[in-house]
Scaffold this motif. Structure first.
Motif, PDB file in Angstrom:
ATOM      1  N   ASP A 154      40.261  41.815  65.795  1.00  0.00           N
ATOM      2  CA  ASP A 154      41.409  42.598  66.240  1.00  0.00           C
ATOM      3  C   ASP A 154      40.973  43.885  66.936  1.00  0.00           C
ATOM      4  N   THR A 155      39.966  44.562  66.347  1.00  0.00           N
ATOM      5  CA  THR A 155      39.470  45.799  66.947  1.00  0.00           C
ATOM      6  C   THR A 155      38.879  45.529  68.318  1.00  0.00           C
TER       7      THR A 155
ATOM      8  N   TYR B 230      20.406  48.989  67.268  1.00  0.00           N
ATOM      9  CA  TYR B 230      21.593  49.826  67.113  1.00  0.00           C
ATOM     10  C   TYR B 230      22.552  49.624  68.281  1.00  0.00           C
ATOM     11  N   ASP B 231      23.816  49.358  67.966  1.00  0.00           N
ATOM     12  CA  ASP B 231      24.814  49.236  69.016  1.00  0.00           C
ATOM     13  C   ASP B 231      26.045  50.084  68.724  1.00  0.00           C
ATOM     14  N   GLY B 232      25.839  51.132  67.928  1.00  0.00           N
ATOM     15  CA  GLY B 232      26.901  52.111  67.763  1.00  0.00           C
ATOM     16  C   GLY B 232      26.904  53.069  68.941  1.00  0.00           C
ATOM     17  N   VAL B 233      27.701  54.123  68.808  1.00  0.00           N
ATOM     18  CA  VAL B 233      27.816  55.104  69.882  1.00  0.00           C
ATOM     19  C   VAL B 233      26.600  56.025  69.869  1.00  0.00           C
ATOM     20  N   VAL B 234      26.009  56.232  71.036  1.00  0.00           N
ATOM     21  CA  VAL B 234      24.907  57.183  71.210  1.00  0.00           C
ATOM     22  C   VAL B 234      25.437  58.374  71.995  1.00  0.00           C
ATOM     23  N   THR B 235      25.272  59.566  71.441  1.00  0.00           N
ATOM     24  CA  THR B 235      25.652  60.783  72.142  1.00  0.00           C
ATOM     25  C   THR B 235      24.413  61.593  72.464  1.00  0.00           C
TER      26      THR B 235
ATOM     27  N   VAL C 261      32.253  52.682  77.198  1.00  0.00           N
ATOM     28  CA  VAL C 261      33.658  52.985  76.895  1.00  0.00           C
ATOM     29  C   VAL C 261      34.160  52.080  75.776  1.00  0.00           C
ATOM     30  N   ARG C 262      33.725  50.815  75.794  1.00  0.00           N
ATOM     31  CA  ARG C 262      34.128  49.897  74.727  1.00  0.00           C
ATOM     32  C   ARG C 262      33.632  50.389  73.365  1.00  0.00           C
ATOM     33  N   ARG C 263      32.401  50.834  73.308  1.00  0.00           N
ATOM     34  CA  ARG C 263      31.886  51.351  72.028  1.00  0.00           C
ATOM     35  C   ARG C 263      32.714  52.537  71.548  1.00  0.00           C
ATOM     36  N   VAL C 264      33.039  53.450  72.456  1.00  0.00           N
ATOM     37  CA  VAL C 264      33.837  54.626  72.094  1.00  0.00           C
ATOM     38  C   VAL C 264      35.220  54.206  71.605  1.00  0.00           C
ATOM     39  N   LEU C 265      35.865  53.293  72.319  1.00  0.00           N
ATOM     40  CA  LEU C 265      37.200  52.843  71.915  1.00  0.00           C
ATOM     41  C   LEU C 265      37.166  52.128  70.572  1.00  0.00           C
ATOM     42  N   GLU C 266      36.161  51.264  70.377  1.00  0.00           N
ATOM     43  CA  GLU C 266      36.075  50.545  69.101  1.00  0.00           C
ATOM     44  C   GLU C 266      35.899  51.501  67.933  1.00  0.00           C
TER      45      GLU C 266
ATOM     46  N   LEU D  38      39.184  53.181  67.206  1.00  0.00           N
ATOM     47  CA  LEU D  38      40.059  52.254  66.499  1.00  0.00           C
ATOM     48  C   LEU D  38      39.616  52.076  65.052  1.00  0.00           C
ATOM     49  N   GLU D  39      38.333  51.885  64.839  1.00  0.00           N
ATOM     50  CA  GLU D  39      37.822  51.664  63.477  1.00  0.00           C
ATOM     51  C   GLU D  39      38.098  52.847  62.565  1.00  0.00           C
ATOM     52  N   ARG D  40      38.027  54.051  63.111  1.00  0.00           N
ATOM     53  CA  ARG D  40      38.245  55.237  62.288  1.00  0.00           C
ATOM     54  C   ARG D  40      39.697  55.687  62.287  1.00  0.00           C
ATOM     55  N   GLY D  41      40.586  54.862  62.844  1.00  0.00           N
ATOM     56  CA  GLY D  41      42.010  55.109  62.706  1.00  0.00           C
ATOM     57  C   GLY D  41      42.568  56.224  63.556  1.00  0.00           C
ATOM     58  N   LEU D  42      41.889  56.586  64.656  1.00  0.00           N
ATOM     59  CA  LEU D  42      42.384  57.698  65.460  1.00  0.00           C
ATOM     60  C   LEU D  42      43.705  57.390  66.148  1.00  0.00           C
ATOM     61  N   PHE D  43      43.940  56.115  66.450  1.00  0.00           N
ATOM     62  CA  PHE D  43      45.153  55.765  67.181  1.00  0.00           C
ATOM     63  C   PHE D  43      46.405  55.881  66.311  1.00  0.00           C
ATOM     64  N   ASP D  44      46.240  55.720  64.992  1.00  0.00           N
ATOM     65  CA  ASP D  44      47.417  55.810  64.129  1.00  0.00           C
ATOM     66  C   ASP D  44      47.303  56.953  63.119  1.00  0.00           C
TER      67      ASP D  44
END
Length: 557
Positions: free
Chosen positions: A45-46, A306-311, A372-377, A380-386
């Protein structure tokens, strides 16, 4: 615009925010963005929702998600033009933006409202550098000691307590990301920028503390950022002002610096920050790791999986501005594998450069979409949209609560390390008269008086002299102060409130306490140990060069 935001909320509202952290993927993350964080891929879903959002974004909006800019002023409207023009992925707070909890909660709500009404309506990462200790941007709230003090407790639960308490306060303020914890292994006593920000010099100790702290942040709804890959703990140059070179073999790096980051990857942490350091053993080009495909795509993503977000670390630091202009730096960071570009010195220049690089084909559009997909996912995973708006009244009651202050004091009490106690000068006798001077004298004196000790106005009236130091190893004036205090027959006890390395540069005192921090709870903890109210239980989390003191050392009563 508002309709697109509503659709995003409806879709995201059907999702559960995941806080699970799995083991490392056996395969490296690819640029298609489909690989997992650790071994835990985004839920179907995410992933599907992120793909829908991505498909609905313009090129300018996608590029905007790569950037994290500084907040202007203290009101949301001060940032309206920035958000409407650049659609940033995030904003970062500094003390000048923050006056009291109610104001910050209101500011956070206003910024998110502006983002919701702009472009694709993607919520913002609202971040802050709240490591605690010396790096704490909030001018209010519970203040914990530095990471090295946490390392001295030898207890991952202390790291989790710091993170969980900090996250509760940040969440109440509408802040959803913290640029912490520090995963650097501080093996260089002369390190000018890490020091007490590190849990210690033992890779295994640091590798235990980092995931404990990161997981506690995630469980409390705040994105942690593990920093600074591939390691900033063996430098003698501050990357804010210059470009450090970490000249060690690949084998030594793997043994000393890598373990905490490997554990973070295996734990599936949300985000990892790069360091502006040159690591010749990994990349011989002379480029800082932030701009190195060999470091980010090669080692972090390819070898570690690692495929999380890299800053990036802040792009306004001199360590990354040595050889390219600011626009080119932003482009090269993306080409190296970074997903978010933190604090470019000129957002307009950096955004235009990345946008042009995409339009010209220098940055592949699939490469842009992967970031951008990593950032959006993650959002979403951390509930920012809701996420519900921050409640200013709740923020006022939560931030700096008595419960949180007690938690900070308990951690500080457990961290104090007693390294010298000649003639059993400590604990101070019930009727002892004490003269306190140097760093933290006012706070230590007040705590001693509360504990029933008499604080005198001069050393000549005292039974014991307590000298506070902070960085005395490189400060001749502090060294002379300790030597002068010890010129009489009155016993001298030093309370070192920075790194414990001060002991190598000062005249041998009768007593020596290390608190690893100069925050109020650490100074209070020092007084509690001086009087015996607290039995010292901290243990050295570092080796001290030039002495026989090493990892695990510490006395008790």
């Amino acid at each position: 615009m508002a309709l697109r935001r509503l659709l995003a909320l409806v879709g995201a509202g059907l999702l559960l925010s995941s806080t699970a952290c799995g083991g490392a993927s056996e395969e490296g993350g690819g640029d298609d963005g489909s690989s997992s964080r650790g071994s835990t891929a985004p839920s179907p879903d995410t992933a599907a929702r992120a793909a829908e959002l991505l498909a609905d974004m313009s090129l300018e909006e996608k590029v905007g998600q790569l950037f994290v800019a500084t907040v202007s002023g203290t009101q949301a409207q001060d940032n309206a033009d920035l958000i409407e023009t650049y659609h940033p992925g995030g904003l970062i707070y500094f003390p000048e933006n923050l006056s009291d909890p109610e104001q910050v909660a209101t500011l956070s709500n206003g910024l998110q409202d502006l983002a919701a009404d702009s472009g694709a309506g993607i919520p913002l990462f609202l971040g802050i550098d709240q490591e605690q200790g010396m790096v704490a941007r909030l001018p209010f709230g519970a203040r914990f000691p530095d990471a090295m003090a946490i390392g001295a407790t030898r207890d991952p639960q202390a790291a989790a307590t710091l993170a969980g308490t900090t996250a509760a306060e940040l969440s109440a303020l509408g802040i959803n990301l913290d640029y912490a914890p520090v995963a650097d292994v501080n093996v260089n006593a002369a390190n000018p920028v890490i020091g007490v920000r590190s849990f210690g010099s033992d890779p295994e100790l640091v590798a235990t503390m980092v995931p404990a702290q990161a997981e506690a942040f995630e469980e409390a709804g705040v994105v942690p950022v593990v920093k600074h890959f591939p390691g900033h703990g063996d430098t003698d140059v501050d990357s804010h002002t210059g470009l450090p070179v970490v000249d060690k073999t690949r084998e030594e790096w793997e043994r000393v610096d890598l373990p905490p980051f490997r554990q973070a990857v295996e734990a599936g942490v949300d985000m990892i920050m790069t360091a502006h350091v040159v690591m010749p053993a990994i990349d011989g080009s002379g480029e800082p790791s932030t701009l190195s495909p060999e470091v980010i795509d090669g080692v972090l993503r390819g070898e570690l999986g690692y495929d999380g977000v890299v800053t990036t670390d802040a792009l306004n630091m001199e360590g990354v501005r040595q050889t390219h202009d600011d626009g080119e730096i932003a482009v090269r960071a993306v080409l190296a594998g970074a997903d978010q570009l933190l604090m470019p010195p000129d957002l307009a220049t950096a955004h235009a450069a990345v946008l042009a690089a995409v339009e010209e084909g220098r940055i592949d559009r699939e490469r842009l979409d992967a970031s951008v997909r990593r950032v959006l996912e993650l959002k979403l995973e951390r509930g920012l949209f809701d996420a519900a708006p921050a409640d200013p009244d709740h923020a006022r009651d939560t931030v700096g609560s008595a419960e949180h202050r007690r938690a900070a004091q308990e951690v500080a009490d457990r961290s104090v390390t007693l390294l010298r106690n000649e003639g059993d000068v400590l604990p101070l006798a019930e009727g002892a008269r004490v003269h306190v001077t140097g760093a933290g004298a006012q706070e230590i004196s007040a705590a001693l008086e509360e504990l029933g000790r008499t604080v005198t106005g001069s050393a000549g009236e005292a039974d014991v002299v307590v000298v506070g130091t902070q960085g005395a190893r490189g400060d001749a004036e502090q060294q002379a102060m300790v030597e002068s205090a010890g010129s009489s027959d009155t016993p001298v006890v030093v309370v070192a409130q920075g790194t414990p390395y001060d002991i190598v540069a000062i005249a041998e005192p009768d007593g020596y306490l290390a608190t690893y921090s100069s925050v109020e709870v650490s100074r209070t903890a020092a007084a509690r140990v001086l009087t015996g109210e607290v039995n010292p239980s901290g243990r050295l989390p570092v080796d001290i060069p030039g002495t026989d003191l090493g990892l695990g050392d510490g006395l008790t009563y």
